[in-house]
Scaffold this active site. Structure first.
Site, PDB file in Angstrom:
ATOM      1  N   CYS A  33      33.719   3.679  20.175  1.00  0.00           N
ATOM      2  CA  CYS A  33      32.316   3.977  19.880  1.00  0.00           C
ATOM      3  C   CYS A  33      32.305   4.654  18.505  1.00  0.00           C
ATOM      4  O   CYS A  33      33.329   4.815  17.865  1.00  0.00           O
ATOM      5  CB  CYS A  33      31.717   4.862  20.952  1.00  0.00           C
ATOM      6  SG  CYS A  33      32.297   6.534  20.843  1.00  0.00           S
TER       7      CYS A  33
ATOM      8  N   ARG B 110      38.346   5.612  21.572  1.00  0.00           N
ATOM      9  CA  ARG B 110      38.208   6.395  22.818  1.00  0.00           C
ATOM     10  C   ARG B 110      39.179   5.828  23.871  1.00  0.00           C
ATOM     11  O   ARG B 110      38.781   5.114  24.756  1.00  0.00           O
ATOM     12  CB  ARG B 110      36.766   6.329  23.326  1.00  0.00           C
ATOM     13  CG  ARG B 110      35.699   6.778  22.332  1.00  0.00           C
ATOM     14  CD  ARG B 110      35.586   8.283  22.194  1.00  0.00           C
ATOM     15  NE  ARG B 110      35.148   8.984  23.365  1.00  0.00           N
ATOM     16  CZ  ARG B 110      33.870   9.205  23.694  1.00  0.00           C
ATOM     17  NH1 ARG B 110      32.920   8.684  22.963  1.00  0.00           N
ATOM     18  NH2 ARG B 110      33.544   9.896  24.768  1.00  0.00           N
TER      19      ARG B 110
ATOM     20  N   ASP C 153      30.689  18.552  20.689  1.00  0.00           N
ATOM     21  CA  ASP C 153      29.345  17.978  20.855  1.00  0.00           C
ATOM     22  C   ASP C 153      28.263  18.765  20.129  1.00  0.00           C
ATOM     23  O   ASP C 153      27.106  18.347  20.114  1.00  0.00           O
ATOM     24  CB  ASP C 153      28.989  17.878  22.348  1.00  0.00           C
ATOM     25  CG  ASP C 153      29.831  16.828  23.036  1.00  0.00           C
ATOM     26  OD1 ASP C 153      29.855  16.808  24.276  1.00  0.00           O
ATOM     27  OD2 ASP C 153      30.482  16.048  22.325  1.00  0.00           O
TER      28      ASP C 153
ATOM     29  N   ARG D 205      19.816   9.086  25.120  1.00  0.00           N
ATOM     30  CA  ARG D 205      20.958   9.066  26.044  1.00  0.00           C
ATOM     31  C   ARG D 205      21.270  10.472  26.544  1.00  0.00           C
ATOM     32  O   ARG D 205      21.869  10.637  27.594  1.00  0.00           O
ATOM     33  CB  ARG D 205      22.213   8.503  25.347  1.00  0.00           C
ATOM     34  CG  ARG D 205      22.088   7.082  24.885  1.00  0.00           C
ATOM     35  CD  ARG D 205      23.392   6.548  24.355  1.00  0.00           C
ATOM     36  NE  ARG D 205      24.463   6.672  25.344  1.00  0.00           N
ATOM     37  CZ  ARG D 205      25.664   6.131  25.184  1.00  0.00           C
ATOM     38  NH1 ARG D 205      25.946   5.451  24.083  1.00  0.00           N
ATOM     39  NH2 ARG D 205      26.594   6.258  26.100  1.00  0.00           N
TER      40      ARG D 205
ATOM     41  N   LYS E 271      23.981  16.477  31.434  1.00  0.00           N
ATOM     42  CA  LYS E 271      24.383  15.059  31.470  1.00  0.00           C
ATOM     43  C   LYS E 271      25.871  14.953  31.833  1.00  0.00           C
ATOM     44  O   LYS E 271      26.254  14.166  32.693  1.00  0.00           O
ATOM     45  CB  LYS E 271      24.173  14.431  30.096  1.00  0.00           C
ATOM     46  CG  LYS E 271      24.845  13.084  29.890  1.00  0.00           C
ATOM     47  CD  LYS E 271      24.528  12.449  28.557  1.00  0.00           C
ATOM     48  CE  LYS E 271      25.428  12.915  27.458  1.00  0.00           C
ATOM     49  NZ  LYS E 271      26.762  12.282  27.399  1.00  0.00           N
ATOM     50  N   ASN E 272      26.703  15.796  31.185  1.00  0.00           N
ATOM     51  CA  ASN E 272      28.149  15.651  31.354  1.00  0.00           C
ATOM     52  C   ASN E 272      28.704  16.290  32.626  1.00  0.00           C
ATOM     53  O   ASN E 272      29.903  16.233  32.872  1.00  0.00           O
ATOM     54  CB  ASN E 272      28.873  16.175  30.109  1.00  0.00           C
ATOM     55  CG  ASN E 272      28.611  15.263  28.915  1.00  0.00           C
ATOM     56  OD1 ASN E 272      28.045  14.173  29.078  1.00  0.00           O
ATOM     57  ND2 ASN E 272      28.967  15.703  27.731  1.00  0.00           N
TER      58      ASN E 272
END
Ligand code: EPZ
Length: 423
Positions: free
Chosen positions: A116, A121, A305, A397, A22-23
């Site tokens: 968030c 952020r 993460d 997500r 994803k990143n």
């Protein structure tokens, strides 16, 4: 909106195939804005965040087709450089389209991303860097309005390692013909390296990604480009921790083990058996883990993460563990939820002190963000009895086919959608 129902304890056993990162996909999709030609991408995961980024590209006027991991992107006929607020609000990584848009089209307007649940952020490094390159940046009514004035060579030193700022500034600099931009204290994550490979395929002269100094000589040739995105190391790490935490035995396939050296080191220290191959890792664990002291730091350190997932794993260790969160100091909303399952965790400053308990017990809990929700799924498979994980949509997500992948490991999940207006 919805919730998972999981009956534990379950030993997760079998194989799991890792999806594309994803990143890495998000910055590469944002960077596709700078190309005048067709782009073909592969190994793109079907995730809510990826679909949001594709909607942003469509709002610019680009043609984007996506099916079974393959993406085709064509440039806009008449570009729109005002990105709708409701898309940026959904995902903060959308902010990274600002630079490529203003560099390529001369102007852009993108909403400032909100905070968030993992903490404040800010995007000040992004804005300062764009200003250093000569862009005119105004902040009005929650939007960033950028104009391309006289762009110039720039040497940008990031105050601290920032993945998003590094990627945003690299991509923007790649557009600027005849301009050299050097980014110091650049983030060294593998996703930054993958972005560099993609920018090179667009004809940009980028070097140094993976080290703390990235140098970009701007100028993108209009040639068709093809790129296959790297495997998702955080997804891979999440399943490795899940198998170890449930004292199971399994193989994580289709991944790059060298992207997770810090995780393997800590898992081995806690007593997990690992067999590391070229593109797979075999994981097995038969007892309670030994306690650990982990310092969460930017790559190549232990990844933030995977911090929530590791906390779930260590909640039943034979002793007291410490996890110090140095990237997002407030990334602890999962602590209260793990406590509801019987975990004994204290917080002091940005350190979690986890006193290992014999076992967790199932409970109704609440997902607060993507990785916290992944940690609660792991805890639910570890726990005795039934758990319900509410607001579980966060997990979609970042984890492609998550119900099917855990199902294949013997971890059955019952998902109930809830109409958000149901009282
Ligand atoms: C990326 O977020 C990842 N997201 C995050 O993954 C990941 O946790 C994070 O990097 C750290 O590895 C994507 O790649 C899409 P940062 P990013 O800029 O770029 C501060 C997930 O679960 N900072 O590296 O937003 C910031 O507050 C997500 O997949 C500033 O102060 O993170 C933080 O303390 C969550 N000013 C630190 O830097 C800035 O302008 C690192 O943030 C930018 C960042």
């Amino acid at each position: 909106m919805g919730y998972f129902e999981i009956e534990g304890p379950v030993r997760l056993e079998g194989d799991v195939e890792v999806s594309g990162a994803k990143n890495a996909s998000l910055p590469i999709l944002a960077a596709s804005i700078i190309s005048d030609s067709k782009i073909r991408l592969e190994n793109i995961p079907d995730l809510l965040d990826v679909r949001t980024m594709m909607d942003i590209l469509r709002s610019v006027g680009m043609k984007v087709s996506f099916s079974s991991g393959k993406v085709e992107i064509s440039p806009p006929v008449s570009p729109n450089t005002d990105v709708p607020y409701e898309l940026v609000r959904k995902m903060r990584a959308s902010f990274n389209v600002l630079g490529p848009l203003v560099a390529k089209y001369g102007k852009a307007k993108v909403a400032l991303p909100g905070g968030c649940s993992i903490g404040v952020r800010p995007v000040d490094f992004h804005i300062e860097g764009l200003k250093k390159m000569g862009f005119d940046i105004e902040i009005e009514h929650g939007f960033v309005v950028a104009k391309r004035r006289k762009v110039r060579d720039a040497r940008i030193t990031l105050p601290k390692s920032s993945v998003g700022a590094t990627e945003h500034l690299m991509t923007t600099a790649a557009v600027l013909d005849g301009v050299e931009v050097v980014i110091e204290n650049a983030a060294m994550e593998p996703e930054v390296v993958d972005l560099q490979e993609f920018l090179r395929k667009l004809g940009a002269d980028v070097e140094g990604a993976g080290t703390s100094i990235v140098r970009v000589q701007g100028g993108v040739k209009s040639s068709e480009a093809y790129h296959k995105v790297i495997p998702d190391r955080i997804e891979a790490g999440t399943y490795a921790i899940a198998i170890a935490a449930t004292r199971g035995k399994g193989t994580i396939r289709n991944m790059l083990p060298e992207h997770l050296n810090s995780l393997w080191e800590f898992l081995e220290k806690s007593g997990v058996n690992l067999e590391i191959g070229r593109d797979l890792v075999k994981v097995s664990m038969s007892e309670r883990p030994k306690p650990l002291s982990i310092d969460v730091t930017p790559y190549p350190g232990f990844p933030t993460d995977l911090q929530p997932q590791m906390m779930a794993f260590l909640s039943v260790a034979k002793g007291t563990s410490h996890i110090r969160e140095n990237v997002f100091h407030a990334r602890f909303l999962h602590v209260d939820e793990l406590r509801r399952m019987g975990a004994k965790i204290e917080l002091s400053d940005s350190t979690a002190i986890i006193e290992g308990v014999q076992k967790l017990s199932g409970a109704p809990v609440n997902g607060t963000d993507l990785r916290a929700t992944a940690a609660l799924v792991i805890a639910a498979f570890m726990a005795e009895g039934k758990s319900e994980i509410h607001h579980v949509e966060h997990i979609f997500r970042g984890y492609e086919s998550v119900i099917e992948k855990f199902g294949k490991l013997g971890g059955s999940i019952r998902y109930t959608e809830v109409n958000e207006y149901e009282d």
